[in-house]
Design a protein around this motif. Sequence first.
Motif, PDB file in Angstrom:
ATOM      1  N   GLY A   1     -34.413  48.810 -38.534  1.00 48.18           N
ATOM      2  CA  GLY A   1     -35.870  48.789 -38.708  1.00 48.18           C
ATOM      3  C   GLY A   1     -36.585  48.607 -37.385  1.00 48.18           C
ATOM      4  N   VAL A   2     -36.048  47.721 -36.540  1.00 46.09           N
ATOM      5  CA  VAL A   2     -36.657  47.528 -35.221  1.00 46.09           C
ATOM      6  C   VAL A   2     -36.476  48.790 -34.376  1.00 46.09           C
ATOM      7  CG1 VAL A   2     -36.710  46.106 -33.144  1.00 46.09           C
ATOM      8  CG2 VAL A   2     -36.253  45.036 -35.361  1.00 46.09           C
ATOM      9  N   GLY A   3     -35.287  49.373 -34.439  1.00 44.24           N
ATOM     10  CA  GLY A   3     -35.018  50.587 -33.665  1.00 44.24           C
ATOM     11  C   GLY A   3     -35.910  51.757 -34.054  1.00 44.24           C
ATOM     12  N   GLN A   4     -36.270  51.826 -35.342  1.00 40.31           N
ATOM     13  CA  GLN A   4     -37.061  52.951 -35.843  1.00 40.31           C
ATOM     14  C   GLN A   4     -38.495  52.947 -35.310  1.00 40.31           C
ATOM     15  OE1 GLN A   4     -36.341  55.632 -37.405  1.00 40.31           O
ATOM     16  NE2 GLN A   4     -34.691  55.353 -38.901  1.00 40.31           N
ATOM     17  N   VAL A   5     -38.916  51.832 -34.687  1.00 40.48           N
ATOM     18  CA  VAL A   5     -40.256  51.847 -34.075  1.00 40.48           C
ATOM     19  C   VAL A   5     -40.371  53.011 -33.097  1.00 40.48           C
ATOM     20  CG1 VAL A   5     -41.853  50.590 -32.580  1.00 40.48           C
ATOM     21  CG2 VAL A   5     -40.610  49.373 -34.363  1.00 40.48           C
ATOM     22  N   MET A   6     -39.236  53.339 -32.440  1.00 41.30           N
ATOM     23  CA  MET A   6     -39.237  54.518 -31.570  1.00 41.30           C
ATOM     24  C   MET A   6     -38.264  55.564 -32.086  1.00 41.30           C
ATOM     25  SD  MET A   6     -39.918  53.114 -27.730  1.00 41.30           S
ATOM     26  CE  MET A   6     -40.344  51.399 -27.416  1.00 41.30           C
TER      27      MET A   6
ATOM     28  N   PHE B   1     -38.288  51.123 -43.887  1.00 36.84           N
ATOM     29  CA  PHE B   1     -39.277  50.159 -44.361  1.00 36.84           C
ATOM     30  C   PHE B   1     -39.317  48.931 -43.464  1.00 36.84           C
ATOM     31  CE2 PHE B   1     -38.252  52.768 -48.038  1.00 36.84           C
ATOM     32  CZ  PHE B   1     -39.515  53.203 -48.347  1.00 36.84           C
ATOM     33  N   GLY B   2     -38.785  49.084 -42.258  1.00 38.69           N
ATOM     34  CA  GLY B   2     -38.796  47.960 -41.334  1.00 38.69           C
ATOM     35  C   GLY B   2     -39.750  48.125 -40.166  1.00 38.69           C
ATOM     36  N   PHE B   3     -39.847  49.339 -39.620  1.00 42.12           N
ATOM     37  CA  PHE B   3     -40.563  49.477 -38.335  1.00 42.12           C
ATOM     38  C   PHE B   3     -42.053  49.182 -38.446  1.00 42.12           C
ATOM     39  CE2 PHE B   3     -42.583  53.666 -38.733  1.00 42.12           C
ATOM     40  CZ  PHE B   3     -41.866  54.263 -39.762  1.00 42.12           C
ATOM     41  N   ASN B   4     -42.666  49.550 -39.573  1.00 47.54           N
ATOM     42  CA  ASN B   4     -44.085  49.209 -39.712  1.00 47.54           C
ATOM     43  C   ASN B   4     -44.277  47.699 -39.812  1.00 47.54           C
ATOM     44  OD1 ASN B   4     -45.632  51.817 -39.877  1.00 47.54           O
ATOM     45  ND2 ASN B   4     -44.069  52.203 -41.435  1.00 47.54           N
ATOM     46  N   GLY B   5     -43.308  47.024 -40.447  1.00 44.60           N
ATOM     47  CA  GLY B   5     -43.379  45.567 -40.526  1.00 44.60           C
ATOM     48  C   GLY B   5     -43.281  44.914 -39.156  1.00 44.60           C
ATOM     49  N   VAL B   6     -42.374  45.424 -38.314  1.00 43.63           N
ATOM     50  CA  VAL B   6     -42.269  44.928 -36.937  1.00 43.63           C
ATOM     51  C   VAL B   6     -43.622  44.995 -36.241  1.00 43.63           C
ATOM     52  CG1 VAL B   6     -41.300  45.419 -34.657  1.00 43.63           C
ATOM     53  CG2 VAL B   6     -39.849  45.613 -36.697  1.00 43.63           C
ATOM     54  N   LEU B   7     -44.245  46.181 -36.342  1.00 46.53           N
ATOM     55  CA  LEU B   7     -45.502  46.397 -35.621  1.00 46.53           C
ATOM     56  C   LEU B   7     -46.637  45.567 -36.213  1.00 46.53           C
ATOM     57  CD1 LEU B   7     -45.114  50.228 -35.020  1.00 46.53           C
ATOM     58  CD2 LEU B   7     -45.177  48.438 -33.280  1.00 46.53           C
ATOM     59  N   VAL B   8     -46.653  45.414 -37.553  1.00 51.06           N
ATOM     60  CA  VAL B   8     -47.658  44.541 -38.174  1.00 51.06           C
ATOM     61  C   VAL B   8     -47.466  43.113 -37.673  1.00 51.06           C
ATOM     62  CG1 VAL B   8     -48.365  43.465 -40.351  1.00 51.06           C
ATOM     63  CG2 VAL B   8     -48.070  45.944 -40.231  1.00 51.06           C
TER      64      VAL B   8
ATOM     65  N   THR C   1     -42.602  36.851 -34.536  1.00 51.38           N
ATOM     66  CA  THR C   1     -43.418  37.561 -35.530  1.00 51.38           C
ATOM     67  C   THR C   1     -42.862  38.955 -35.816  1.00 51.38           C
ATOM     68  OG1 THR C   1     -44.960  38.236 -33.778  1.00 51.38           O
ATOM     69  CG2 THR C   1     -45.512  36.259 -35.040  1.00 51.38           C
ATOM     70  N   ALA C   2     -42.163  39.550 -34.829  1.00 57.01           N
ATOM     71  CA  ALA C   2     -41.496  40.828 -35.090  1.00 57.01           C
ATOM     72  C   ALA C   2     -40.429  40.640 -36.171  1.00 57.01           C
ATOM     73  CB  ALA C   2     -40.869  41.371 -33.812  1.00 57.01           C
ATOM     74  N   LEU C   3     -39.653  39.563 -36.047  1.00 58.25           N
ATOM     75  CA  LEU C   3     -38.609  39.291 -37.046  1.00 58.25           C
ATOM     76  C   LEU C   3     -39.219  38.995 -38.414  1.00 58.25           C
ATOM     77  CD1 LEU C   3     -36.071  37.156 -34.966  1.00 58.25           C
ATOM     78  CD2 LEU C   3     -35.812  39.520 -35.786  1.00 58.25           C
ATOM     79  N   LEU C   4     -40.302  38.197 -38.415  1.00 55.38           N
ATOM     80  CA  LEU C   4     -40.967  37.905 -39.687  1.00 55.38           C
ATOM     81  C   LEU C   4     -41.450  39.196 -40.345  1.00 55.38           C
ATOM     82  CD1 LEU C   4     -42.107  35.752 -41.634  1.00 55.38           C
ATOM     83  CD2 LEU C   4     -44.203  35.727 -40.253  1.00 55.38           C
ATOM     84  N   GLY C   5     -42.046  40.072 -39.549  1.00 58.64           N
ATOM     85  CA  GLY C   5     -42.576  41.326 -40.076  1.00 58.64           C
ATOM     86  C   GLY C   5     -41.496  42.229 -40.633  1.00 58.64           C
ATOM     87  N   VAL C   6     -40.425  42.432 -39.866  1.00 59.44           N
ATOM     88  CA  VAL C   6     -39.377  43.349 -40.331  1.00 59.44           C
ATOM     89  C   VAL C   6     -38.699  42.793 -41.584  1.00 59.44           C
ATOM     90  CG1 VAL C   6     -37.454  42.463 -38.896  1.00 59.44           C
ATOM     91  CG2 VAL C   6     -37.501  44.866 -39.565  1.00 59.44           C
ATOM     92  N   ALA C   7     -38.530  41.468 -41.642  1.00 62.41           N
ATOM     93  CA  ALA C   7     -37.909  40.869 -42.825  1.00 62.41           C
ATOM     94  C   ALA C   7     -38.803  41.033 -44.051  1.00 62.41           C
ATOM     95  CB  ALA C   7     -37.616  39.391 -42.565  1.00 62.41           C
TER      96      ALA C   7
END
Lengths: 370, 370, 370
Positions: free
Chosen positions: A33-38, A90-97, A63-69
């Motif tokens: 999910g974190v990787g999918q940001v790019m 469904f992870g990368f948007n959470g990271v960015l949020v 907060t990146a971890l909180l978002g992706v989780a």
Amino acid sequence: MAVAGAPRRAADSWATMARRNPAVGVVDTLLRGVGQVMFQNNPLTGLLFLVGIFVNSLKFGGTALLGVAASTLAAYLLGADRTLIRNGLFGFNGVLVGIGLAFFLEFDVLLAVYIVLGAAVSTIVMMALINLLSPWDMPALTAPFVLTAWLLLFAVYQFAFIRPSELIAPLAPDPEAAVQTELRELATETGGLTLANLAHGLFRGVGEVMFQDNLLTGVIFLVAILVNSRISAAFAVLGSAVALLAALAIGADGVAIYHGLYGFNAVLCAIAIGGLFFVLTWKSALYALLAAVFSVPAFAAIAVLLSPIGMPALTAPFVLTTWLFLWPKASFGALQPVALADVTTAEKIRAAYTAGRPGPASTPPPGTAG
Amino acid sequence: MAVAGAPRRAADSWATMARRNPAVGVVDTLLRGVGQVMFQNNPLTGLLFLVGIFVNSLKFGGTALLGVAASTLAAYLLGADRTLIRNGLFGFNGVLVGIGLAFFLEFDVLLAVYIVLGAAVSTIVMMALINLLSPWDMPALTAPFVLTAWLLLFAVYQFAFIRPSELIAPLAPDPEAAVQTELRELATETGGLTLANLAHGLFRGVGEVMFQDNLLTGVIFLVAILVNSRISAAFAVLGSAVALLAALAIGADGVAIYHGLYGFNAVLCAIAIGGLFFVLTWKSALYALLAAVFSVPAFAAIAVLLSPIGMPALTAPFVLTTWLFLWPKASFGALQPVALADVTTAEKIRAAYTAGRPGPASTPPPGTAG
Amino acid sequence: MAVAGAPRRAADSWATMARRNPAVGVVDTLLRGVGQVMFQNNPLTGLLFLVGIFVNSLKFGGTALLGVAASTLAAYLLGADRTLIRNGLFGFNGVLVGIGLAFFLEFDVLLAVYIVLGAAVSTIVMMALINLLSPWDMPALTAPFVLTAWLLLFAVYQFAFIRPSELIAPLAPDPEAAVQTELRELATETGGLTLANLAHGLFRGVGEVMFQDNLLTGVIFLVAILVNSRISAAFAVLGSAVALLAALAIGADGVAIYHGLYGFNAVLCAIAIGGLFFVLTWKSALYALLAAVFSVPAFAAIAVLLSPIGMPALTAPFVLTTWLFLWPKASFGALQPVALADVTTAEKIRAAYTAGRPGPASTPPPGTAG
């Protein structure tokens, strides 16, 4: 490269563990999910992205971890397709949020609740956009993040218990106002077209994709991409460089350029168009760089549009530019679009499409008028 | 009309030359691109449009040519469908980008680069919208121009080397501000509902479709349309007239009315709906005039929305109004939509649809709820 | 309930009369149009809605009738599908245009013309959106009202003969401005978390769906919904309550909460998602309440976005939130979407879907990337 062999073997072992051990599977999913940001569906890339973020800021790492989780958990609870979840979609948007809200809002206990709400809603918006865009086989990109974060950010003027950080500063546009064009850091008074300043603009542009205004983080991000795809890493650098030059040439604010603000949308445009959603050729490479150039006025335009309410453009310039450049699909004979289901790495796409397929599709577009 | 016979024979010879001689073919393509600004796929119309522009301003004539050349060339290089290119469908947005950027930005050598970039991107956006709208068989209209030019115009606040002209003036809306309703020229102090002033509003409304605030240019534009279609010329006049009357009735700014600013969107709405995208009948004629009336508040609304950043509505009111009025398609039994592939001239459409088809299609719309 | 039997028998007689007597049919159609503002295709609900409006204001009752008549008449004249018209689907946007324009504009004879124009155009926009959304089987909701009323409202700054009411007040957002969080009426100086104040927020939230800032009207609206569907009435109350609590928890303006401004979008979200467009289950009930919560920042965000021009959010937060939450459709295995053609009452839907169908559809979403 011999060096590339070791990560690849480690990656295979990891993939096996992720399939067998549910706990490893969860970690794998979150890292992807974190990787999918790019656009990098690779847990090691995700891990290195996290390293890059934590190097710059514990707060944003958290907060990146909180978002992706939160966004990934929401997808599980709502019963989204398991393969999509596993691939980190469904992870990368959470990271960015997670990072984005922490960046533009003051730190507070309610902020954590706000991030969880935003990350969960970003999963709903992601699924909405997947369905909305499916007739054209178009990707949602980071639109779920932009839409969700915009709503949650715009709103805070009206809320006493969640407050904007000092980065939120409304400004009435003034056609008479002069633009300072000297390339320099915000904190210093003087600057110039030095190699060091250009390097800051180049690498901070990569770091700013996740709001990390830090040269080292940008370099780590590039290494993280390189682990998965040399082509994507190359286009990340090229996109940032081309946007930096375009911004300098047109006289954009030198402080903004130094801090990578003209780069991050271009980085994403270049990665997306340069080899992922169009098969890499000389023509598609130039097309990707044209998109990177166009992201410069697109960024400035959205910043101006939102300036009366003092809100940030986020990655909207990337989403808008990439959608506009991608929607022509096979209607431009010079370009060969990649089906979403085939999007893996730029290298594998190039191999598959040049091997199995006879060349650019030349389906004529539907008849149309003015 | 005997007079109409001569152009027609000349047109036939020209068409033959355009097919045989590549240089003539290029000129033909570019002229059709200019003609398509008002849906007229006719090189003579395009030539007369250019005459009308040059009569008012050498600068705008030049940037119109630069825009149409750049957007058409981009379509060739990207490998767009040749028939679409030949019909000028990748030219008209370039024309408008060329004039529009020159109108709202200060003249400068970088402006030429900016126009070429904008015109090329307008071709990409055009193809994106053709694909986006194809499930509904809906036309892109001038949306590629509006979208591209908006981004490039909004951005200039942030750029030192491309500056807004004095027409860009941000203004905070004020509910208490009085609106001056006297119909008059900007330069004069007094005016009134004289025939001359009404004529200025009427014909400048046609000229303003291409930013030409000039009575004579408006008259030449009407002649240019008349060469290709009497129905379209009639609706151009009717659209401008109906919008002028509606704007007077509701108390719009008299200077804006005099200079045709309430007319140009209505002209385009009336031409599009009056015989081109719906078969001409008494009902569709009234429907077209209702759209022209609605374009008056739509223009004012978009102008107000953009007033905090001081940016122009361009032809967005036309695009929005026409899309809203056209999307019902065959779901309104009173109207008969025209397939995009059949859109030629209002006269030919009327002849084809009344001859070959038994009457308005009455396909029931899909079941739906609230 | 024995009490429920009498209205049901009366409803049957009325339905028979409406079929046989054209005059009764017209009244039935108009009343259903009023009922559809909250998705209730029931003439008695519509009648009680009108009672609720007239109890609060003769003016709004009158303009509601003018709006529903004009939009329904436009649908007849344009030849829209008779069944859709009969079900009130071309009435509810007209109702809202009628009240909304009268609410935000000064009373004037031209206002009646403006309302008739807006109501008629809302019918055109409704049909446009029905066609636009049909590939996804998605409902237009109140988007035709929002879009049409926005254009007509934004425009009035430019018109001398139609003026904004004092509710239209532009305001530059200020990140430093404190938000007053005390729950109180606008007219009073002090307030607090009293049962009375909470009740005002709760019921005015229901009333504000049709711009009626009145506790009694809210109660009457709830009774009106209850006549048709206990589930929808329950979700109307739940939506208002959840939004009120969320707004209090995040520190929204206490006067706005008291007057129900944080409630009306949540009411509509909760009714729509809670049993109508998704089959009612515990999961969809929680999902509906999450949408109601999210409508709180969505409302604040759109209000902030429009604050520089001083324009109201209308029901845009409801439309946006509901579209985002509904577009995932069957791609979330936890939720079972209802086909638009099957949308009747939440009770009937639940009965039909739990009886005839084997459970939640679990069609995998299309493969996608980034």
